[in-house]
Design a protein around this motif. Structure first.
Motif, short mmCIF file in Angstrom:
data_model
loop_
_atom_site.label_atom_id
_atom_site.label_comp_id
_atom_site.label_asym_id
_atom_site.label_seq_id
_atom_site.Cartn_x
_atom_site.Cartn_y
_atom_site.Cartn_z
N TYR A 33 0.82 -1.21 0.00
CA TYR A 33 0.00 0.00 0.00
C TYR A 33 0.86 1.27 0.00
O TYR A 33 0.70 2.16 0.85
N SER A 39 2.32 4.81 -0.13
CA SER A 39 1.71 6.13 -0.05
C SER A 39 2.82 7.17 -0.12
O SER A 39 3.98 6.87 0.18
N PHE A 48 3.81 11.43 0.75
CA PHE A 48 3.46 12.63 1.50
C PHE A 48 4.43 13.75 1.13
O PHE A 48 5.61 13.50 0.85
N GLN A 80 5.99 17.43 2.55
CA GLN A 80 6.15 18.27 3.73
C GLN A 80 7.01 19.47 3.41
O GLN A 80 8.12 19.34 2.90
N PRO A 89 2.99 17.17 7.47
CA PRO A 89 2.95 16.48 6.16
C PRO A 89 1.55 16.55 5.57
O PRO A 89 0.56 16.67 6.29
N ALA A 95 -0.85 14.39 2.76
CA ALA A 95 -0.97 13.17 1.97
C ALA A 95 -1.19 13.51 0.50
O ALA A 95 -1.98 14.41 0.18
N TYR A 104 -2.18 7.43 -2.24
CA TYR A 104 -2.39 6.26 -1.41
C TYR A 104 -2.60 5.02 -2.28
O TYR A 104 -2.97 5.13 -3.44
N SER A 105 -2.33 3.87 -1.67
CA SER A 105 -2.49 2.59 -2.36
C SER A 105 -1.91 2.64 -3.78
O SER A 105 -2.60 2.39 -4.77
N HIS A 107 -5.62 11.85 -3.62
CA HIS A 107 -6.62 12.47 -2.78
C HIS A 107 -7.29 13.59 -3.57
O HIS A 107 -6.81 14.02 -4.61
N TRP A 160 -7.43 16.58 -3.07
CA TRP A 160 -6.63 17.81 -3.11
C TRP A 160 -5.31 17.65 -3.85
O TRP A 160 -4.54 18.61 -3.97
N PHE A 202 8.03 12.08 1.38
CA PHE A 202 8.22 10.83 2.11
C PHE A 202 7.31 9.75 1.54
O PHE A 202 6.14 9.99 1.28
N LEU A 250 5.72 5.81 2.23
CA LEU A 250 5.28 5.03 3.37
C LEU A 250 4.87 3.66 2.87
O LEU A 250 4.13 3.54 1.89
N TYR A 282 3.39 -0.31 4.11
CA TYR A 282 2.75 -1.12 5.15
C TYR A 282 3.50 -2.43 5.25
O TYR A 282 3.81 -3.08 4.25
N TRP A 319 3.78 0.39 10.01
CA TRP A 319 4.04 1.31 8.91
C TRP A 319 5.49 1.77 8.98
O TRP A 319 5.99 2.05 10.05
N PHE A 321 8.18 4.58 7.19
CA PHE A 321 8.44 5.69 6.29
C PHE A 321 9.83 5.57 5.69
O PHE A 321 10.77 5.07 6.34
#
Lengths: 121, 109
Positions: free
Chosen positions: B34, B36, B38, B40, B46, B48, B51-52, B57, B59, B89, B91, B93, B98, B100
């Motif tokens: 998964y 992801s 981020f 910052q 941070p 997001a 994902y996945s 997202h 935004w 960053f 991330l 799973y 989790w 990073f």
């Protein structure tokens, strides 16, 4: 609007304890996994702990196991991190973050602004 | 314990394209990790982005995209803007935990 507001940080001596809080608003707190992530000064991000909605699953990174405990109070829309036996290497900004599981796993999709914990004598 | 590795720093020109990667010490990164991403900026929490593996997202600007590339997770920025200068960053799973990556500092110059 989703909001996460952390508090409880500060200066503590090595070996001391601190309890961080995170108050959530703008969403149904009881429906989401919640996490703590930290960032030491000038360093990267480190996942610290997370827990599910019903307090039946909790996970902590190895470096804090036995010292830190994540918990929540869904009635108060609040997440907590009890930190005991603090060490200098725990010095960091601690962020509260929300994770969405469905329909796809979206870890840490919302973050608070963080609270600074400084462990020093 | 899984170690996640990213490029420490990259530089890109405005309007250019850059790809950041994310590798796992345990082997090839797959969708099961998964992945992801981020962003910052200094003094900020941070944010997001992906994902996945490849999902954005609401935004996330369209110029950001995620993928799997050569056994790694990848974040590609197309048509880079000065505002994209930040640390990124990844991330992953890993067995109920989790991890990073160390972060990539992206300079737009």
């Amino acid at each position: 609007e989703v909001q996460l507001v952390e508090s409880g940080g500060g200066l503590v001596q090595p070996g001391g304890s601190l309890r961080l809080s995170c108050v959530a608003s703008g969403f149904t707190f009881s429906a989401f996994w919640m996490s703590w992530v930290r960032q030491a000064p000038g360093k990267g991000l480190e996942w610290v702990a997370n827990m599910n909605q019903g307090d039946t699953e909790k996970y902590h990174v190895d470096s804090v196991k036995g010292r830190f405990t994540i918990s929540r109070d869904n009635a108060k829309n609040s997440l907590y991190l009890q930190m005991n036996s603090l060490r200098a290497e725990d010095t960091a900004v601690y962020f509260c973050a929300r994770t969405q599981i469905q329909p796809l796993l979206q870890p840490f999709n919302y973050w608070g602004q963080g609270t600074l914990v400084t462990v020093s004598s | 314990q899984t170690v996640v590795t990213q490029e420490p720093s990259l530089t890109v020109s405005p309007g250019g394209t850059v790809t950041l990667t994310c590798a796992s010490s345990t082997g090839a990164v797959t969708s099961g990790y998964y992945p992801s991403w981020f962003q910052q900026k200094p003094g900020q929490a941070p944010r997001a982005l992906i994902y996945s593996t490849s999902n954005k997202h609401s935004w996330t600007p369209a110029r950001f995209s995620g993928s799997l590339l050569g056994g790694k997770a990848a974040l590609t920025l197309s048509g880079v803007q000065p505002d994209d200068e930040a640390e990124y960053f990844c991330l992953l799973y890993s067995g109920s935990t989790w991890v990073f990556g160390g972060g990539t500092k992206l300079t737009v110059l």
